[in-house]
Design a protein around this motif. Structure first.
Motif, mmCIF file in Angstrom:
data_model
loop_
_atom_site.group_PDB
_atom_site.id
_atom_site.type_symbol
_atom_site.label_atom_id
_atom_site.label_comp_id
_atom_site.label_asym_id
_atom_site.label_seq_id
_atom_site.Cartn_x
_atom_site.Cartn_y
_atom_site.Cartn_z
ATOM 1 N N GLY A 97 0.818 -1.200 0.084
ATOM 2 C CA GLY A 97 0.006 -0.171 -0.096
ATOM 3 C C GLY A 97 0.863 1.194 -0.006
ATOM 4 N N ASP A 98 0.538 2.005 1.036
ATOM 5 C CA ASP A 98 1.489 3.332 0.948
ATOM 6 C C ASP A 98 2.707 3.200 1.818
ATOM 7 O OD1 ASP A 98 -0.671 4.627 -0.072
ATOM 8 O OD2 ASP A 98 -1.698 5.014 1.807
ATOM 9 N N TYR A 99 2.933 2.109 2.062
ATOM 10 C CA TYR A 99 4.495 1.809 2.810
ATOM 11 C C TYR A 99 5.442 0.816 2.049
ATOM 12 C CZ TYR A 99 2.203 4.136 6.876
ATOM 13 O OH TYR A 99 1.731 5.073 7.621
ATOM 14 N N TRP A 110 9.841 -3.498 10.062
ATOM 15 C CA TRP A 110 10.059 -1.970 9.799
ATOM 16 C C TRP A 110 9.237 -1.461 8.664
ATOM 17 C CZ3 TRP A 110 13.789 0.347 12.618
ATOM 18 C CH2 TRP A 110 14.558 -0.472 13.539
ATOM 19 N N LYS A 111 8.689 -0.254 8.771
ATOM 20 C CA LYS A 111 7.884 0.339 7.572
ATOM 21 C C LYS A 111 8.402 1.777 7.380
ATOM 22 C CE LYS A 111 4.115 1.862 10.216
ATOM 23 N NZ LYS A 111 2.564 1.998 10.281
ATOM 24 N N MET A 112 8.310 2.169 6.141
ATOM 25 C CA MET A 112 8.582 3.437 5.843
ATOM 26 C C MET A 112 7.688 4.055 4.715
ATOM 27 S SD MET A 112 12.028 5.144 3.856
ATOM 28 C CE MET A 112 11.892 4.164 2.421
ATOM 29 N N PRO A 113 7.028 5.261 4.934
ATOM 30 C CA PRO A 113 6.218 5.687 4.000
ATOM 31 C C PRO A 113 6.662 5.701 2.417
ATOM 32 C CG PRO A 113 6.045 7.146 5.689
ATOM 33 C CD PRO A 113 7.173 6.076 5.844
ATOM 34 N N VAL A 114 6.055 5.340 1.283
ATOM 35 C CA VAL A 114 6.356 5.387 0.119
ATOM 36 C C VAL A 114 6.543 7.051 -0.350
ATOM 37 C CG1 VAL A 114 5.736 4.941 -2.271
ATOM 38 C CG2 VAL A 114 5.223 3.277 -0.606
ATOM 39 N N GLU A 115 5.804 7.622 0.106
ATOM 40 C CA GLU A 115 5.837 9.039 -0.320
ATOM 41 C C GLU A 115 6.588 9.835 0.627
ATOM 42 O OE1 GLU A 115 4.562 10.752 -3.199
ATOM 43 O OE2 GLU A 115 4.347 8.684 -4.158
#
Length: 186
Positions: A97-99, A110-115
């Motif tokens: 999705g957005d991550y 771990w996760k990081m926003p795409v935008e």
């Protein structure tokens, strides 16, 4: 007297006055630069755009390129351990999705926003529910002495010191022992 980078850092560490203050950018994760900032610095200095090599995934730290090292007269290089021969619990980065999401070799998610994502945040702690010694003992721990981690350290260090006349900082495999323990347990 004009010092080499190696001599400059050595003199400073010996509390002697070198020809100038030694400069480090990217010699360790503590002196690294986020990939977005590094890209902007290259542009600001009129240097050609390049694909940024990441050497610390969680912090999204850029490996400082040779042309930047020469341009800024950086005295210190990074010699960090290589990845282990077996991935263990590690899972590659994938988009969800957005991550972007990933799992490191310790099983930490771990996760990081795409935008406009600048770094990865922790989202899963593999030992958060551990209650017994048995829970700890059955955990698939990474192998800290895997020879693959150290196979090229000396070769890279020697190249920097003897060929490039640079000092180096010997990197680490992961965060400190207490920090990692806290991350794993939550």
């Amino acid at each position: 007297m004009q010092y080499t980078s190696y001599e400059r850092v050595k003199a400073a560490l010996e509390h002697k006055e070198p020809d100038r203050v030694p400069f480090d950018l990217g010699g360790s994760v503590l002196t690294g630069m986020n990939r977005h900032c590094y890209t902007r610095l290259r542009k600001y200095l009129g240097m050609p755009g390049k694909e940024v090599e990441i050497y610390d995934v969680m912090q999204q730290l850029a490996r400082i390129d040779d042309d930047m090292i020469e341009r800024l007269k950086i005295d210190v290089r990074c010699v960090d351990p290589s990845p282990p021969s077996k991935k263990g619990l590690a899972k590659d980065i994938e988009r969800d999705g957005d991550y972007y999401k990933m799992t490191d070799e310790w099983g930490i998610g771990w996760k990081m926003p795409v935008e406009k994502g600048h770094y990865f945040d922790m989202m899963e702690r593999p030992l958060a529910d551990a209650e017994t010694i048995e829970d700890i003992e059955k955990f698939p721990w990474p192998d800290p002495v895997d020879p693959a981690r150290f196979a090229t350290l000396k070769e890279r260090a020697d190249k920097y010191v003897y060929e490039e006349k640079k000092a180096y900082i010997l990197g680490r495999q992961y965060a400190g022992i207490w920090e990692t323990a806290l991350w794993m347990c939550g």
